[in-house]
Design a protein around this motif. Sequence first.
Motif, short mmCIF file in Angstrom:
data_model
loop_
_atom_site.label_atom_id
_atom_site.label_comp_id
_atom_site.label_asym_id
_atom_site.label_seq_id
_atom_site.Cartn_x
_atom_site.Cartn_y
_atom_site.Cartn_z
N ALA A 137 36.90 46.68 36.56
CA ALA A 137 36.79 46.10 37.90
C ALA A 137 37.14 47.12 38.97
N LEU A 180 34.15 49.11 39.69
CA LEU A 180 33.23 48.35 40.54
C LEU A 180 33.66 48.44 42.00
N VAL A 194 30.93 42.07 36.20
CA VAL A 194 30.69 43.44 36.66
C VAL A 194 29.23 43.83 36.47
N CYS A 231 29.99 51.62 35.40
CA CYS A 231 30.04 50.15 35.38
C CYS A 231 28.96 49.58 34.46
#
Length: 575
Positions: free
Chosen positions: A207, A210, A247, A232
Amino acid sequence: MVSERFSPTGFNLNGILDGYGSIQEEHVEFRVEDTTNTSTITKFLGDMNNNNPIPYNEKNEPQQHDDFKFDNLVLEEFSFYPDPHQKTQPLLLPQKNNNQSLVRKTSSVEPPRSPPPPPSWELLCSYGSRIQRLGRRNLSGASEEAKTSTSISPQKLSTEEIVRLAGTRYVQYSSQWQDNWFMPMHPYAQIGFMILSEEENRDIDLAQFLLASADKIGCQQFERANSLLLQCQWNSSNLGNTVQRLVFHFSCALKERLNREIGGMVLERNSQRELVEAMQMDHNSAIACHQKLPFNQVMQFVGVQALVEHVASKTKIHLIDLGLGYGLMATVLMQALAERSEKPVELVKITAVGCGSKRVLDEAGRRLVSFAKSLKFRILFKTVFVEDITELREDHFEIENDDAVAVYSPNTLRILVPSPDSLDNLMRVLRKIKPAIMVVVEIEANHNSPLFVNRFIESLFFFSAYFDCIETCLNQENECRMRLEAILSEAIRNIVALDDKERAARNVKIHVWRRFFARFRMFETEFSESSVYQGNLVIKKLGLSNICTLDKNGKSLIIGWKGTPIHSISAWKFL
């Protein structure tokens, strides 16, 4: 038999829920956003790290800054097209005092310290404040045996809590990021009194990548953003765990946005049509999802109870459905009306308004007519199909003097927000009709900011809660889950990848809709105890009492998931 209008249950919920699968053939917050040289993510994360409280008013609601003219509501809050002279803002950058340039400290002598977060981190920080409360709650709620034990049992975090922690860590350790590398946390790191598993730490790291990729896009550092997005996409999948799937869909949207920024290859699509078509499922899949997920069921049963109460003295009911879909709500309404003992219903007229697929509307109509025959009462079904809502007229509905008109609008108005003329025309037509009640269901989120970073953060936390709900409720329904997440993926793309008039829908919160409806002399009416009872009964029946919530916001109701608002439902009358 007690009249349903004053009955504590209103109608037979269990019978209607159990009957879903038996239906046979025979989808304005118009808050003015701060467009100064700050990034929304930075401000929210900064407040979270400094543990600053979010301001609340006397009604215990977050304070809103509504410095716009009331008469220009549609122009200023529905359109939200950014200033063409405004530069793209960074998602995250530490800020120095005064007007000095922004730099990151990389001293090899002093240990890295969290940079003083600029005001633009406020948005992300308001989401992250729950992490501190989570640690305190776990401590205070632990048993005496657990408090005195030397070992602490791991507690699985929700998807949204994973994203919150990722935001917190990204700010705290942003000075350690060098291009596409950062110093990862210990594989069994701890937050408060919770030990995180290796999988949770991997999800938090993912995360963070991201967030970093969106950061670089906001800073127009496209080469770095592309490298981060590759990370990602390499480590996520639409078949992975919940965080990996989240994601995956967000990185796809960010990749398209990046390609648009650098002039790369982008598949030409009609956003409005794509969004409408993506929301379509086959009938059986729609029923399966409907039976497992709480949101639509709660809103439908609350709305049906309100509709039934406001037409209790009438025998000819005319429902105008602005988003008929597969006719599930109309099915519930007909069964509720069939159970009415006083003044039995003579005729139900359903007018479905649509500008998408006429075939879907016609198929839903045939199912409703067949279902009405099984209930042994008369029904007239009609579709009003227009290419554009600006073409809608009052005479399309063929309303008679003795019709008790009710309007149901499920997640429909948000699609008209990008077209103020269409939305205004719809409201003017409804005002002329002057229905007995209008029930409005909308997404309770602010995805209408002109700034990409604001929309990205708001949508990231909103969909992390939604994906968490899907994982909880559809864990064993892989095909249905994938289909539903594909629909959500198109919604994510609409918010993250697109700008300006390309965006097909604009989600705003209930307090903005209140001001918009006031322009058409509409006033909000409160839901009865029976309506609230119906919604809570659905939640209880699904076994989600501890995690799915139904709360009041003024006279409206907000359905949420683990503290995150998902939908609002409100009822309105015309003066």
